[in-house]
Design a protein around this motif. Sequence first.
Motif, PDB file in Angstrom:
ATOM      1  N   UNK A 193      79.760  37.112  71.916  1.00 31.40           N
ATOM      2  CA  UNK A 193      79.466  35.732  71.519  1.00 31.40           C
ATOM      3  C   UNK A 193      80.275  34.716  72.299  1.00 31.40           C
ATOM      4  N   UNK A 194      79.680  33.551  72.469  1.00 27.83           N
ATOM      5  CA  UNK A 194      80.385  32.391  73.014  1.00 27.83           C
ATOM      6  C   UNK A 194      80.867  31.594  71.808  1.00 27.83           C
ATOM      7  N   UNK A 195      82.166  31.423  71.692  1.00 27.09           N
ATOM      8  CA  UNK A 195      82.718  30.855  70.459  1.00 27.09           C
ATOM      9  C   UNK A 195      82.286  29.413  70.216  1.00 27.09           C
ATOM     10  N   UNK A 243      74.293  35.231  67.019  1.00 28.14           N
ATOM     11  CA  UNK A 243      73.872  36.227  66.031  1.00 28.14           C
ATOM     12  C   UNK A 243      74.887  36.355  64.878  1.00 28.14           C
ATOM     13  N   UNK A 244      76.157  36.550  65.200  1.00 30.06           N
ATOM     14  CA  UNK A 244      77.166  36.754  64.173  1.00 30.06           C
ATOM     15  C   UNK A 244      77.318  35.569  63.247  1.00 30.06           C
ATOM     16  N   UNK A 245      77.302  34.365  63.819  1.00 26.01           N
ATOM     17  CA  UNK A 245      77.459  33.159  63.007  1.00 26.01           C
ATOM     18  C   UNK A 245      76.262  32.990  62.062  1.00 26.01           C
TER      19      UNK A 245
END
Length: 225
Positions: A211-213, A218-220
């Motif tokens: 992921x790009x913070x 997807x995770x967020x």
Amino acid sequence: MKKIIYTLVLMGSMALIAGCNKFLDQKPLSQVSVSQFYKSKYDVDAAVAGMYGAFQQQMIGDAQYKERVLYWGDYRSDNFERFLSYTNNNTTEVTLNGITTDDEFADWSGLYTVIGRANSNIKYVAGAAATDIAVTQAIIDKALVESYAIRAMCYFYIVRVWGDAPVWTEPYENVTQDPEKARTAADMVITENIIPDLLKAYGLAVKAQTPVVWNISEGAICAIL
């Protein structure tokens, strides 16, 4: 002599009129119509950045102790005890869940600004592929992922603070359109708007990527769900 002066005045007037016409025809550099936007990858990137920028400004802002993300979130839970050093009527109302209409934290217009930008992205981003080959399907999907997710996040904050709320899923583009809408029940906003938006975003998101913070991925999306 009078004839020369008359001629000079006439020529000056014509030049002034021409200059005025030219001035009036100039397009503002700080604004652009939708019909002239969403034409390139640069426009798509700028539109998504503008959406994020409005969200950041609304939730964090540029003043200390104005973090709405906290006032609308953890500060309203029983895990938080009011900090006496910075307590005033507005913060007390928020932490005790008793917001009144003149409270600075009772204004949801900033969230609707973000929603409006997300709505425009969702409607127009795909059209940029017709005028710029750099706008690939992957670029379109990424912009849609982030726009659907941000819109869902805004409605989530609106519902958790205010309950029932007006729902906009299209950009407001015509001044003849009524700018006011009746509130939709909070449960319906959750089931018919927030969750479907997040599922659309998840469906379009590329899975199992680093992921790009700085961006919703997807995770967020899973975390919000």
